[in-house]
Enzyme design. Structure first.
Site, mmCIF file in Angstrom:
data_model
loop_
_atom_site.group_PDB
_atom_site.id
_atom_site.type_symbol
_atom_site.label_atom_id
_atom_site.label_comp_id
_atom_site.label_asym_id
_atom_site.label_seq_id
_atom_site.Cartn_x
_atom_site.Cartn_y
_atom_site.Cartn_z
ATOM 1 N N CYS A 1 -2.870 -1.981 9.209
ATOM 2 C CA CYS A 1 -1.869 -1.480 8.271
ATOM 3 C C CYS A 1 -1.660 0.006 8.555
ATOM 4 C CB CYS A 1 -2.364 -1.683 6.839
ATOM 5 S SG CYS A 1 -1.378 -0.854 5.578
ATOM 6 N N ASN A 2 -0.429 0.400 8.882
ATOM 7 C CA ASN A 2 -0.148 1.791 9.216
ATOM 8 C C ASN A 2 -0.467 2.734 8.066
ATOM 9 O OD1 ASN A 2 1.427 2.309 11.987
ATOM 10 N ND2 ASN A 2 1.958 0.274 11.235
ATOM 11 N N CYS B 1 5.440 -0.243 10.950
ATOM 12 C CA CYS B 1 4.708 -1.111 10.017
ATOM 13 C C CYS B 1 4.500 -2.432 10.729
ATOM 14 C CB CYS B 1 5.511 -1.311 8.732
ATOM 15 S SG CYS B 1 4.850 -2.581 7.621
ATOM 16 N N THR B 2 3.318 -3.022 10.575
ATOM 17 C CA THR B 2 3.028 -4.250 11.324
ATOM 18 C C THR B 2 3.885 -5.434 10.884
ATOM 19 O OG1 THR B 2 1.166 -4.633 9.819
ATOM 20 C CG2 THR B 2 0.676 -3.635 11.951
ATOM 21 N N TYR C 1 0.823 -1.208 0.000
ATOM 22 C CA TYR C 1 0.000 0.000 0.000
ATOM 23 C C TYR C 1 0.862 1.265 0.000
ATOM 24 C CZ TYR C 1 -4.472 -2.367 1.078
ATOM 25 O OH TYR C 1 -5.620 -3.122 1.035
#
Length: 252
Positions: A74-75, A181-182, A43
């Site tokens: 999602c950051n 970020c995950t 993304y």
């Protein structure tokens, strides 16, 4: 909303497993639907409009599945789309991850800090507001272009090469590392190998607590004892992603 309804969680890939693991620790009796949008990953290099459209499609799916809450794991999606989604779907609670930069302000303000995140997150208005509000003036923002993809792929050698190439410059120069970020909590050991004994800041446990608070406030927590059930959906229908996701969920 039905308290027996599932909780929907989505990410651009399987990195959000790091968020779901934290949620399950404090909400073990819930049913979860995890949506991995690997078909459209990453993304971080998409326009705001593209990200909003992708998120909206996933949210529509969750609503059809009668989800009682939606977690944006999602950051980049959180930074770019959550405001729109909350206005558009005002009847459903959204809980959105964000880089744990405020934690640095609260717990390690005087230490040099490295924020690792996607380009999209670092350039977003939401993150910049957070950053300028809590800036300790000892912070480096590092857009890690392509890192989430490498982690998603799962090639250990590629991960080590990426981390060494991009982080070696900061060895011995930073004390705090914000995992923006995950996907990044999955490579803490590889980061330690390069940066040494640093302190990590990860927003996932705080998101989990916030989700619990929101569900309590709305009387939506399922208190009936049952095994955690997780339905996994991947937009590219990858069995490999599915298998790796459940491996990550089971890891201690």
């Amino acid at each position: 909303m039905n308290k027996n309804g599932p909780i929907g969680i989505f990410d651009s890939g399987i990195g959000g497993a790091t968020v779901l693991k934290e949620i399950i620790k404090i909400l073990p009796n819930e049913t979860y639907i995890y949506y991995s949008d690997s078909k459209n990953n990453p993304y971080g290099d998409k326009t705001d409009q593209e990200i909003v459209a992708l998120c909206e499609n996933i949210v529509e799916f969750f609503i059809k599945e009668n989800c009682k809450a939606i977690v944006i794991a999602c950051n980049t999606a959180s930074a770019k789309a959550v405001q729109y989604l909350r206005k558009r779907y005002y009847h459903i609670p959204f809980i959105a991850i964000e880089p744990a930069y405020k934690m640095v302000y609260d717990y390690a303000y005087n230490e040099s800090t490295l924020v690792l995140a996607t380009k999209g997150t670092i350039e977003s208005e939401k993150f910049n507001l957070l950053y300028h509000t809590y800036d300790n003036h000892k912070t480096i923002l590092l857009p890690c272009v392509g890192l989430a993809d490498v982690i998603e792929e799962g090639n250990k050698e590629k991960i080590k090469q990426y981390v060494k190439h991009h982080l070696e410059l900061y060895t011995g120069k930073v004390k705090n590392v914000v995992l923006g970020c995950t996907h990044y909590p999955l490579i803490i050991e590889e980061i330690k190998e390069v940066l040494g004994d640093v302190q990590f800041f990860n927003g996932a446990p705080y998101l989990a607590n916030h989700l619990k608070e929101v569900l309590q406030e709305k009387d939506l927590i399922n208190n009936e004892k049952q095994d955690t059930t997780i339905q996994f959906i991947d937009s590219s229908n990858s069995e490999q992603k599915k298998n790796r996701f459940f491996e990550l969920i089971k890891e201690k």
